[in-house]
Every structure is written in C-alpha cells, then in structure tokens.
Design a protein around this motif. Structure first.
Motif, PDB file in Angstrom:
ATOM      1  N   ASP A 162     -16.181  -7.344  -9.908  1.00  0.00           N
ATOM      2  CA  ASP A 162     -16.158  -8.011  -8.515  1.00  0.00           C
ATOM      3  C   ASP A 162     -14.884  -8.150  -7.716  1.00  0.00           C
ATOM      4  OD1 ASP A 162     -18.971  -9.143  -8.625  1.00  0.00           O
ATOM      5  OD2 ASP A 162     -18.090 -10.756  -9.999  1.00  0.00           O
ATOM      6  N   SER A 163     -13.993  -7.348  -8.398  1.00  0.00           N
ATOM      7  CA  SER A 163     -12.727  -7.142  -7.747  1.00  0.00           C
ATOM      8  C   SER A 163     -12.707  -5.952  -6.654  1.00  0.00           C
ATOM      9  CB  SER A 163     -11.505  -6.788  -8.712  1.00  0.00           C
ATOM     10  OG  SER A 163     -11.491  -7.876 -10.022  1.00  0.00           O
ATOM     11  N   VAL A 164     -11.818  -6.318  -5.660  1.00  0.00           N
ATOM     12  CA  VAL A 164     -11.477  -5.339  -4.356  1.00  0.00           C
ATOM     13  C   VAL A 164     -10.044  -4.612  -5.048  1.00  0.00           C
ATOM     14  CG1 VAL A 164     -10.961  -4.922  -2.102  1.00  0.00           C
ATOM     15  CG2 VAL A 164     -12.344  -6.960  -2.817  1.00  0.00           C
ATOM     16  N   LEU A 165     -10.307  -3.228  -5.233  1.00  0.00           N
ATOM     17  CA  LEU A 165      -9.370  -2.471  -5.586  1.00  0.00           C
ATOM     18  C   LEU A 165      -8.993  -1.698  -4.491  1.00  0.00           C
ATOM     19  CD1 LEU A 165     -10.591  -1.424  -9.087  1.00  0.00           C
ATOM     20  CD2 LEU A 165      -9.315  -3.309  -8.643  1.00  0.00           C
ATOM     21  N   SER A 166      -7.431  -1.617  -4.432  1.00  0.00           N
ATOM     22  CA  SER A 166      -6.984  -0.730  -3.305  1.00  0.00           C
ATOM     23  C   SER A 166      -6.788   0.658  -4.057  1.00  0.00           C
ATOM     24  CB  SER A 166      -5.545  -1.315  -2.927  1.00  0.00           C
ATOM     25  OG  SER A 166      -4.584  -1.278  -3.946  1.00  0.00           O
ATOM     26  N   PRO A 194       0.890  -1.371   0.170  1.00  0.00           N
ATOM     27  CA  PRO A 194       0.065  -0.168  -0.118  1.00  0.00           C
ATOM     28  C   PRO A 194       0.858   1.371  -0.074  1.00  0.00           C
ATOM     29  CG  PRO A 194       0.014  -0.977   2.081  1.00  0.00           C
ATOM     30  CD  PRO A 194       0.821  -2.044   1.362  1.00  0.00           C
ATOM     31  N   SER A 195       2.049   1.274   0.403  1.00  0.00           N
ATOM     32  CA  SER A 195       2.713   2.407   0.348  1.00  0.00           C
ATOM     33  C   SER A 195       3.556   2.964  -0.963  1.00  0.00           C
ATOM     34  CB  SER A 195       3.995   2.344   1.521  1.00  0.00           C
ATOM     35  OG  SER A 195       4.889   1.200   1.199  1.00  0.00           O
ATOM     36  N   TYR A 196       3.272   1.899  -1.993  1.00  0.00           N
ATOM     37  CA  TYR A 196       3.771   2.406  -3.467  1.00  0.00           C
ATOM     38  C   TYR A 196       2.664   2.316  -4.205  1.00  0.00           C
ATOM     39  CZ  TYR A 196       8.142   0.349  -1.318  1.00  0.00           C
ATOM     40  OH  TYR A 196       9.019  -0.165  -0.658  1.00  0.00           O
ATOM     41  N   SER A 197       2.613   3.125  -5.273  1.00  0.00           N
ATOM     42  CA  SER A 197       1.832   3.588  -6.189  1.00  0.00           C
ATOM     43  C   SER A 197       1.790   2.386  -7.319  1.00  0.00           C
ATOM     44  CB  SER A 197       1.987   4.894  -6.961  1.00  0.00           C
ATOM     45  OG  SER A 197       1.640   5.773  -5.889  1.00  0.00           O
ATOM     46  N   PHE A 198       0.655   2.023  -7.970  1.00  0.00           N
ATOM     47  CA  PHE A 198       0.464   0.974  -8.956  1.00  0.00           C
ATOM     48  C   PHE A 198      -0.430   1.624  -9.967  1.00  0.00           C
ATOM     49  CE2 PHE A 198       2.150  -1.423  -5.709  1.00  0.00           C
ATOM     50  CZ  PHE A 198       2.644  -2.539  -6.248  1.00  0.00           C
ATOM     51  N   THR A 199       0.190   1.402 -11.477  1.00  0.00           N
ATOM     52  CA  THR A 199      -0.458   1.885 -12.379  1.00  0.00           C
ATOM     53  C   THR A 199      -0.647   0.599 -13.463  1.00  0.00           C
ATOM     54  OG1 THR A 199       0.184   4.199 -12.308  1.00  0.00           O
ATOM     55  CG2 THR A 199      -0.638   3.595 -14.321  1.00  0.00           C
ATOM     56  N   LEU A 200      -2.095   0.649 -13.796  1.00  0.00           N
ATOM     57  CA  LEU A 200      -2.470  -0.655 -14.745  1.00  0.00           C
ATOM     58  C   LEU A 200      -2.900   0.007 -16.041  1.00  0.00           C
ATOM     59  CD1 LEU A 200      -2.537  -3.700 -15.290  1.00  0.00           C
ATOM     60  CD2 LEU A 200      -4.744  -3.705 -14.013  1.00  0.00           C
ATOM     61  N   VAL A 201      -2.318  -0.194 -17.090  1.00  0.00           N
ATOM     62  CA  VAL A 201      -2.882   0.316 -18.502  1.00  0.00           C
ATOM     63  C   VAL A 201      -3.403  -0.972 -19.273  1.00  0.00           C
ATOM     64  CG1 VAL A 201      -2.630   1.419 -20.666  1.00  0.00           C
ATOM     65  CG2 VAL A 201      -1.114   2.359 -18.666  1.00  0.00           C
ATOM     66  N   LEU A 202      -4.449  -1.081 -19.617  1.00  0.00           N
ATOM     67  CA  LEU A 202      -4.941  -2.169 -20.220  1.00  0.00           C
ATOM     68  C   LEU A 202      -5.599  -2.021 -21.685  1.00  0.00           C
ATOM     69  CD1 LEU A 202      -7.349  -3.444 -17.028  1.00  0.00           C
ATOM     70  CD2 LEU A 202      -5.137  -4.665 -18.095  1.00  0.00           C
ATOM     71  N   ASN A 203      -5.218  -2.811 -22.702  1.00  0.00           N
ATOM     72  CA  ASN A 203      -5.360  -2.579 -23.955  1.00  0.00           C
ATOM     73  C   ASN A 203      -6.905  -3.083 -24.342  1.00  0.00           C
ATOM     74  OD1 ASN A 203      -5.152  -1.917 -26.744  1.00  0.00           O
ATOM     75  ND2 ASN A 203      -4.354  -3.984 -27.089  1.00  0.00           N
ATOM     76  N   SER A 204      -7.840  -2.215 -23.738  1.00  0.00           N
ATOM     77  CA  SER A 204      -9.350  -2.611 -23.651  1.00  0.00           C
ATOM     78  C   SER A 204     -10.182  -1.459 -23.520  1.00  0.00           C
ATOM     79  CB  SER A 204      -9.938  -3.578 -22.763  1.00  0.00           C
ATOM     80  OG  SER A 204      -9.071  -4.684 -23.112  1.00  0.00           O
ATOM     81  N   LYS A 205     -11.273  -1.270 -23.837  1.00  0.00           N
ATOM     82  CA  LYS A 205     -12.228  -0.332 -23.644  1.00  0.00           C
ATOM     83  C   LYS A 205     -12.556  -0.099 -22.224  1.00  0.00           C
ATOM     84  CE  LYS A 205     -14.206  -0.808 -28.253  1.00  0.00           C
ATOM     85  NZ  LYS A 205     -15.611  -0.845 -29.129  1.00  0.00           N
ATOM     86  N   ILE A 206     -13.005   0.814 -21.673  1.00  0.00           N
ATOM     87  CA  ILE A 206     -13.305   1.210 -20.057  1.00  0.00           C
ATOM     88  C   ILE A 206     -14.450   0.391 -19.847  1.00  0.00           C
ATOM     89  CG2 ILE A 206     -14.853   3.241 -20.597  1.00  0.00           C
ATOM     90  CD1 ILE A 206     -12.275   2.426 -17.610  1.00  0.00           C
ATOM     91  N   THR A 207     -15.517   0.202 -20.783  1.00  0.00           N
ATOM     92  CA  THR A 207     -16.828  -0.677 -20.412  1.00  0.00           C
ATOM     93  C   THR A 207     -16.127  -2.024 -20.192  1.00  0.00           C
ATOM     94  OG1 THR A 207     -17.046  -1.039 -22.668  1.00  0.00           O
ATOM     95  CG2 THR A 207     -18.431   0.830 -21.686  1.00  0.00           C
ATOM     96  N   GLU A 208     -15.319  -2.720 -21.098  1.00  0.00           N
ATOM     97  CA  GLU A 208     -14.826  -4.111 -20.720  1.00  0.00           C
ATOM     98  C   GLU A 208     -14.060  -4.289 -19.557  1.00  0.00           C
ATOM     99  OE1 GLU A 208     -14.255  -4.823 -25.628  1.00  0.00           O
ATOM    100  OE2 GLU A 208     -12.576  -4.065 -24.296  1.00  0.00           O
ATOM    101  N   ILE A 209     -13.412  -3.134 -19.213  1.00  0.00           N
ATOM    102  CA  ILE A 209     -12.435  -3.053 -18.047  1.00  0.00           C
ATOM    103  C   ILE A 209     -13.462  -3.302 -16.701  1.00  0.00           C
ATOM    104  CG2 ILE A 209     -10.922  -1.720 -16.587  1.00  0.00           C
ATOM    105  CD1 ILE A 209      -9.650  -0.708 -19.004  1.00  0.00           C
ATOM    106  N   ASN A 210     -14.651  -2.216 -16.810  1.00  0.00           N
ATOM    107  CA  ASN A 210     -15.523  -2.308 -15.721  1.00  0.00           C
ATOM    108  C   ASN A 210     -16.090  -3.631 -15.575  1.00  0.00           C
ATOM    109  OD1 ASN A 210     -14.834   0.382 -15.210  1.00  0.00           O
ATOM    110  ND2 ASN A 210     -16.585   1.175 -16.424  1.00  0.00           N
ATOM    111  N   GLU A 211     -16.407  -4.219 -16.629  1.00  0.00           N
ATOM    112  CA  GLU A 211     -16.933  -5.834 -16.531  1.00  0.00           C
ATOM    113  C   GLU A 211     -16.305  -6.484 -16.021  1.00  0.00           C
ATOM    114  OE1 GLU A 211     -19.794  -8.500 -16.894  1.00  0.00           O
ATOM    115  OE2 GLU A 211     -20.126  -6.554 -16.833  1.00  0.00           O
ATOM    116  N   TYR A 212     -14.952  -6.719 -16.462  1.00  0.00           N
ATOM    117  CA  TYR A 212     -13.892  -7.665 -15.732  1.00  0.00           C
ATOM    118  C   TYR A 212     -13.691  -7.430 -14.379  1.00  0.00           C
ATOM    119  CZ  TYR A 212      -9.640 -10.275 -15.384  1.00  0.00           C
ATOM    120  OH  TYR A 212      -8.624 -11.074 -14.991  1.00  0.00           O
ATOM    121  N   LEU A 213     -13.731  -6.244 -13.859  1.00  0.00           N
ATOM    122  CA  LEU A 213     -13.213  -5.817 -12.548  1.00  0.00           C
ATOM    123  C   LEU A 213     -14.592  -5.631 -11.536  1.00  0.00           C
ATOM    124  CD1 LEU A 213     -10.540  -3.144 -13.206  1.00  0.00           C
ATOM    125  CD2 LEU A 213     -10.241  -5.559 -12.504  1.00  0.00           C
TER     126      LEU A 213
END
Length: 359
Positions: free
Chosen positions: A233-237, A212-231
């Motif tokens: 049920d995920s718990v994001l910090s 939690p003390s470090y910053s994480f960036t994730l760039v996904l080669n997809s549309k935001i709607t597809e990302i939201n659907e995938y995530l």
C-alpha cells in the motif's frame, strides 16, 4: 584449551550473528575448538565458518505470535537437553543475545562458565524481557555489552561486565580501502535494516519522495515476498530502489555517499550499529539517532549528524546540505574513515578471548 560452545537463535545477515561469526573465527584462529548451535534451514553470517563444528535445532518465525512463541520454547527445551552432553567436559557456554536462555540454564545446571554477549535492549513485551534478564542474572558468569549505553542501561549487579565494541573484519576493511581510492560522489543515499516499521522504513520512503533529485537505495534483511507484502500500500518514488537480504553489501557501500539509520527511538534503541561502522570505513558520512549505543560512534558535525528520525524535514535539509556543500561533506567523510579505524578486529578478538579465559 577449553572448548567453546556458541549459541545463536536465528542465523541471518543481521548484526548479532555477524559479530558472533567474528568471535568464532577469532577463537578458532587462536586454537580453540568451537561448537556452534543455531537454527537449521537458514543462511546467514554463521553459515559454513571454516573450522567450526555445527549442530542445528528447529526455529523460525511463525505465521502468528503464538506459533513463534511455541517454536521458541521448544528450541530452548532442545538446547537445554542437548547441551547436557557437555557436563563432563571442560567447556565455556557462549550465549549470543539474551534469547537462547535454554543454553544458559544448561550451563548453570552443569556448573559451567556462562558468557553472555548482550546486543539488545528493546525487547517486548516487558514481561518477556524481564524473564530473559532474570535468567541472565541467575546463570551468567560474565557479561559482554556492545556499547557503554547498553552496559549502563542493562547492568546486572554482582556479575563481571565488560564493554567490547563491535569491530570490522580485516577483509572488510581491506575492501573498503580499495573502494575509497576509486570513490566518486554521485549523491546516493543508502539504508540497510530489518523490515520493521520501528527501523524507520516508512521514514526512508518519505525522504526519497522529498528529495527526488537524489538516489535512494534500501536494503532490507527479508525475502522479496515479505517486502512486497509490507509495501503493497506504499507509494514509492522512482528514485528509490529496494533490495532483499544480501550476503555481500560491499557493492552497496561502494556506490553510497551517505548512510542513514532512522530507527524510531520511542520503539527501538540501537545498541551499536554495524552498518554505520561499515559505512564509515568507506569514508561515508552517516546520520543516526541521538540516543543509544549507535550515538557513541558519531560526533555531531564531525563524522556525521545525530538527528531524531521523527524530524523528517530536518533530515531532508541536512542531506541537501551535505550534497551541496562539498567542503563540509569532505570533512565528514575524512573523519568518518578516521573514526572507523578505532574499531579493529585484533582488539575485538583480544577482548573476547580475555573475557572467556578470565576466572
């Protein structure tokens, strides 16, 4: 000079169209006339390359596997028929990835030179992969592999083969050099990948929670709607920021201090790793899987680390080690930049043209 017919199935911002775009630009700069065949209604690295002649066909991901398969089959039928117009012309058929088999079959039917640029090995189902490689074996005059790993594991007897490592464009390198001079380490971790579980997306999310003390960036080669659907049920910090597909990734590399590739090697083998090479050009250390072509870019404890992505605890500990041991980090950073300088665009283009012009 021969006309080059370049074919790629799906134009997006992933590695294989990026590499083909570099080939096309190099071919045009060296006087070749280039026709590009790719899917329409899609933006990516193959979009609007100056000097290229464009021809489009219908292809996209369907809502089901059956629908995608139908789109794929019809696209190959279209390519086969459309490319027959070159039967009385002096052309080379340049097939990028093993997927556009219709173009290769057309080239074979017309008795033209067919060059395959092979990027992939993890193709499922096995029957589909077997079919595609049988077409390669039947049609190809020359094979270009993106790594020694791929050439060794997918070799085809009787066909001239060449290992041509991917490279960075001169423009990319020049931007990286400027950024390095302004670099300040702020302990930011970055991963760029497709929105697939086998790419280690869930592992990356887990690492963000563990550190939690470090910053994480994730760039996904997809549309935001597809990302939201995938995530959904995920718990994001809160220390994790997620972005959709990006045309220009320089801003992300400028801010990054460590780049990860977390592909699950029992499901997906990375045959090269353009984002890793791009990171190293910025002097960014990397953590990559211990197998595949991507492992050829990294010497363990020299310009990065090789760790299986299943070993989340070890990766977490090594990230902490890098960010708390300044001398170790600086050592990796210096060597990363040095290693990236081995992959020049000039040498890449020279090798590609050499294969295309060979007998």
């Amino acid at each position: 000079m021969k006309k080059i017919i370049c074919i790629h199935l799906l134009n997006d911002y992933s590695g294989s169209p990026l590499v083909l775009s570099q080939s096309i630009k190099g071919l045009i700069d060296n006087g070749h006339d280039v026709d590009v065949y790719t899917n329409k209604n899609s933006e990516g690295f193959l979009t609007n390359i100056p000097g290229a002649n464009y021809f489009y066909f219908n292809y996209s991901w369907g809502k089901s596997k059956v629908q995608t398969l139908l789109y794929f089959v019809f696209s190959q039928l279209f390519l086969f028929i459309r490319l027959l117009k070159y039967r009385n012309k002096d052309v080379v058929i340049y097939v990028n990835t093993i997927l556009p088999f219709g173009a290769a079959l057309a080239g074979k039917f017309m008795n033209k030179k067919v060059v395959y640029h092979i990027h992939e090995t993890s193709i499922k189902p096995a029957l589909f992969k077997s079919f595609l490689f049988k077409v390669v074996q039947f049609t190809a005059s020359n094979l270009i592999y993106v790594s020694a790993y791929l050439r060794n594991n997918e070799s085809i007897e009787g066909i001239k083969s060449h290992t041509v490592y991917n490279a960075l464009s001169e423009d990319f390198v020049s931007k990286a050099v400027i950024a390095i001079d302004q670099k300040v380490v702020t302990k930011n971790v970055l991963m760029l990948c497709s929105l697939k579980k086998y790419k280690g997306v869930d592992v990356y999310i887990q690492l963000a929670r563990l550190l939690p003390s470090y910053s994480f960036t994730l760039v996904l080669n997809s549309k935001i709607t597809e990302i939201n659907e995938y995530l959904k049920d995920s718990v994001l910090s809160p220390n994790l920021i997620i972005h959709s597909a990006q045309k220009d990734v320089h801003s992300f590399f400028k801010e990054a201090d460590l780049v990860l590739n977390l592909s699950l090697t029992d499901e997906w083998i990375e045959t090269f790793g353009m984002t890793v090479l791009e990171a190293m050009s910025y002097g960014i250390p990397v953590i990559v899987p211990p197998v595949g072509g991507i492992a050829e870019l990294v010497t363990d404890e020299f310009n990065g680390l090789k760790i299986d992505s299943k070993n989340v605890e070890l990766i977490s500990n090594q990230i902490d080690r890098m960010f708390t041991n300044k001398s170790f980090y600086n050592y990796l950073s210096f060597n990363a930049r040095k290693r990236a300088s081995d992959f020049t665009n000039e040498n890449f283009i020279k090798r590609i043209i050499g294969v295309i012009q060979s007998n």
